[in-house]
Design an enzyme around this catalytic site. Structure first.
Site, short mmCIF file in Angstrom:
data_model
loop_
_atom_site.label_atom_id
_atom_site.label_comp_id
_atom_site.label_asym_id
_atom_site.label_seq_id
_atom_site.Cartn_x
_atom_site.Cartn_y
_atom_site.Cartn_z
N GLU A 182 0.43 -1.40 0.03
CA GLU A 182 0.15 0.22 -0.31
C GLU A 182 0.84 1.56 0.07
O GLU A 182 0.69 2.09 -0.04
CB GLU A 182 -0.56 0.05 1.64
CG GLU A 182 -1.91 -1.36 0.94
CD GLU A 182 -3.04 -0.62 1.92
OE1 GLU A 182 -2.65 -0.33 3.64
OE2 GLU A 182 -4.00 -1.55 2.16
N GLU A 251 -6.91 -7.28 -1.31
CA GLU A 251 -7.61 -7.19 0.45
C GLU A 251 -8.99 -6.77 0.28
O GLU A 251 -8.73 -5.50 -0.25
CB GLU A 251 -7.07 -6.26 1.31
CG GLU A 251 -5.36 -6.14 1.58
CD GLU A 251 -4.55 -5.34 2.41
OE1 GLU A 251 -5.78 -4.24 3.22
OE2 GLU A 251 -3.59 -5.22 2.54
#
Length: 797
Positions: A182, A251
């Site tokens: 991320e 995710e």
């Protein structure tokens, strides 16, 4: 608001047989991952190995496979694998090799997210604290010192996996690896150096030659050799940054993490399943549930600030390893439906058809007469479940040790300023004592205490304040803003006065740009009266890292019978800075155990020397904003569906059964604020409530689907399934007609037929049952009205 429903139709099914142990090639193209030359649709689930025990791993993976997963995804946790530079640890809950091999034994693949930055609500995002103290280092940017250490750890993990022959091309289960995590969310803060770092990280990973693809999640500028993937609640609109890369979702948040002082978040399965189906409808071929099993933040592993010990995440398998319905079963059926269509989904791009307002189809044609289709019409039904735990134990008499307020003689040091806490403690303890002395000169009113306003500014996370060894105040922050100001009126005596501040950490920051340099602890101390104020920030302060009880090792089994423990008939309650210990016999059975700490304030707990985690039962969430029956319609976010308002975030704490032994076991607590240990209880799960609510207009169970068979000729069914080894022992509600409500609160509708005896006969005494929703079975209590069957039953051993 929109209602969500997704129906997946197939006219051809196929059976896939997975071969393990043989060399497997893994590549990718614009559609999907390609395994041994075949494009694949893959369902994945996150399971973090340290958040449960190795004894539980096989059971988790069995349930994951039965739930329709193909892949297990996990981060790698650098700070526990290399706690000291150059010294590595891979044992117990951190036995990464054993974890990967156990996944393979279950017949599943592995996506290994090496990072080495994890986030994961894990302490310091997974970075080891020693990294912070390398002079000149800057994390996650084009800094040579950081890149050197990151490269060494990446190579350490990759080579460990190679040595154990765990990559797919070696016959192992690892089909994907991830570098960074991320970073695209924070890259802006690092400027040009951030862009250079992304390029370097990708090149470094690829050069390690894992022989399987690498991914970067939430990274729009991932170089072409690395697949960029999506993270979020919805990823149907995500498009990779190159036409040569497949659409992947690393995710998919099944809920959200828990923080002390906040309500408990949850995500209705209707919304989650819709998001999954929508992703595959629009060309996705790999999706991962974060989390599929969340588990527990044992010890001081929880990140911060103020992330709770439970990491249940409202996952399909709950914190204790039990299937969580309706999520697990609802998603299992969805996975089966999508698997039926795999051959179509990987063979062609979809044709979009508009069928009316908020009604559409995406059709995957293999030939002009051979297709699979997704129909979206925004509607749904609902299931829920709850569990039952029973009190099963009384402890032996308690012992206690009263922590001294302030500095001990053996561990103190001085400085003429207020020190930042993390740099001072190096995260060896949650605690740092700040102590100073204030002299009050005699005034006209001799012997009258002088009243002052004490104002303390802290970067977080909490602090206890004592004046002349007496408690005068407690301040604390929250997860979104750990800083706080504590203002209290105090009285100082003539002459010397001591001021002791115990600053408390509750997990190191784990997310955000430059999170690694965010501070903690006291930064300002001001005393003021009506005339003036004085800043004591630059006076001499005496410091001590940690508590005296920590230095003594009161949590250790070896000190269980030490004379330091005071024994008595009446255990002291509601006292701050006190240690408690007792012996207990484990509850009967083989299941996991819960420690109920609702009577306690804030502290930490150990069982047989193993650190259960932090607790903070006295920190209650806001009293408003919750709903046990959350409306899943519309867009979901982490604040939409909340429960347990006005209550502590967590009162039950997981003790793995493998931590317990026959006979007496040791429980130790350190209570920081004040609580009543005599009211602590243990419990273990004795059963499970199972509910289902199915309409006569719902599709038939997915495992009954057959090629070219009209749905109209098949019947919907209500199904109940217990945990393995359990049976249905009772049915408490069964109504056919127009029942409403949720599990535990079903209500008979205006159209109602009591079918309790029918359901009882079909289900009780069995591990599972299936009841067709037909008029022939029940009769028709209200002709012309669409009817449904709602059932609430109970499973036990």
């Amino acid at each position: 608001m929109e209602r969500k429903n997704m129906l997946l139709i197939t006219v051809l099914s196929m059976v896939l047989v997975f071969e393990r142990g043989a060399s497997t090639t893994v590549t990718y193209d614009h559609k999907a991952l390609v395994i041994d030359g075949e494009r694949r649709i893959l369902q994945s689930g996150s399971v973090h190995y340290p958040r449960t025990t190795p004894e539980i791993w096989p059971e988790i993976f069995r349930k994951a496979k039965e739930g329709g997963l193909d892949v297990i995804e996990s981060y790698v946790f650098w700070n526990y694998h290399e706690p000291v530079k150059g010294e590595y640890y891979f044992k117990g809950r951190f036995d990464l090799v054993r974890f990967v091999k156990t996944v393979q034994e279950a017949g599943l693949y592995v996506h290994l997210r090496i990072g080495p930055y994890a986030c994961a609500e894990w302490n310091y995002g997974g970075f080891p604290m020693w990294l912070h103290f390398i002079p000149g280092i800057q994390f996650r940017t084009s800094n040579e010192l950081f890149k050197n250490e990151m490269k060494l750890f990446l190579a350490k993990i990759v080579n460990l996996m190679k040595d154990e022959k765990l990559f797919a091309t070696q016959g192992g289960p690892i089909i994907l690896a991830q570098v960074e995590n991320e970073y695209g969310n924070v890259e802006w803060a690092y400027g040009v150096s951030g862009k250079l770092y992304v390029k370097w990280a990708a090149e470094t990973a690829v050069n390690l030659n894992t022989t399987v693809p690498w991914v970067m999640c939430a990274q729009e500028d991932a170089p072409d050799s690395v697949i960029n993937t999506c993270n979020g609640f919805y990823c149907d609109r995500f498009t990779p940054n190159s036409p040569s890369k497949p659409k992947m979702w690393t995710e998919n948040y099944v809920g959200w993490f828990l923080a002390f002082g906040y309500p408990v978040p949850y995500r209705p399965v209707e919304d989650l399943a819709f998001a999954v189906a929508r992703f595959f409808e629009t060309g996705g071929t790999f999706q991962n549930y974060y989390m599929y099993f969340g588990g527990t933040n044992f010890g001081r592993t929880a990140g911060g600030p103020l992330v709770a010990t439970s990491y249940d995440y409202d996952a399909p398998i709950d914190e204790y390893g039990f299937i969580s319905q309706p999520k697990w079963g609802h998603l299992r059926d969805l996975h089966k439906a999508i698997k039926h269509c795999e051959e179509f989904l990987v063979s062609a791009d979809p044709t979009h058809l508009s069928l009316g307002p908020k009604l559409e189809a995406h059709v995957y044609y293999k030939t002009s007469n051979d297709c699979a289709a997704f129909l979206a019409n925004y509607g749904s039904t609902a299931f829920k479940h709850s569990t039952v735990a029973v009190n099963s134990l009384e402890s032996d008499p308690w012992g206690w040790y009263k922590e001294k307020v302030g500095i001990g003689n053996n561990h103190s040091f001085a400085a003429h300023r207020l020190l930042e806490q993390i740099n001072t403690t190096k995260d060896t303890s949650d605690f740092l004592w700040y102590t100073t002395c204030i002299n009050v000169e005699e005034n006209i009113q001799k012997r009258k205490p002088k009243e002052l306003q004490l104002i303390i500014g802290s970067l977080g996370h909490a602090a206890l304040v004592f004046v002349n060894k007496k408690p005068v105040g407690f301040g604390y922050g929250n997860h979104d803003d750990a800083s706080f100001t504590l203002s209290k009126k105090i009285h100082l005596k003539q002459g010397n006065n001591t001021v002791d501040i115990l600053s408390m950490m509750v997990g190191l920051q784990n997310y955000g740009p430059w999170f690694d340099i965010s501070g903690a602890g006291v930064f300002s101390v001001i005393f003021s009266d009506l005339k003036n104020s004085k800043n004591f920030s630059s006076t001499e302060w005496i410091y001590q890292v940690g508590l005296e009880g920590e230095h003594l090792g009161l949590d250790k089994v070896s000190l269980e019978n030490s004379s330091m423990w005071i024994q008595g008939d009446s255990v002291p309650a509601d006292q701050s800075l006190i240690w408690y210990k007792t012996s207990f016999s484990p509850p009967e059975g083989r299941g996991p155990v819960s420690l109920n700490l609702s009577s306690m304030g804030k502290g930490q707990a150990w069982v047989n020397g193993k650190h259960v985690g932090r607790y903070w039962s006295s920190y209650r969430s806001p009293s408003t904003g919750c709903s046990d029956n959350c409306d899943y319609r519309g867009t979901y976010d982490s604040w939409k569906c909340l429960k347990k308002c006005g209550q502590p975030a967590q009162v039950l704490y997981h003790i793995p059964r493998s931590w317990l032994k026959p006979g007496k076991n040791l429980l130790v607590l350190h209570e920081e604020l004040g609580g009543d240990p005599s009211k602590i209880s243990f419990s273990t799960r004795s059963g499970q409530k199972m509910c289902a609510h199915v309409s006569e207009s719902d599709p038939p169970p997915v495992d009954t689907w057959t090629p070219n068979k009209d749905f109209a000729s098949q019947e919907p069914s209500l199904r109940l399934n217990c945990e393995q080894g359990w049976t249905i022992t009772a049915v408490s509600f069964a109504s056919f007609g127009t029942p409403t409500g949720d599990c535990g609160a079903f209500i008979k509708g205006s159209c109602h037929l009591d079918v309790l005896s029918i359901v009882h006969q079909e289900c009780v005494g069995k591990s599972g049952c299936s009841i067709p929703i037909t008029m022939a079975k029940f009769g028709d209590p209200c002709p012309g009205v669409r009817k449904s069957l709602a059932v609430e039953a109970f499973c036990s051993v």
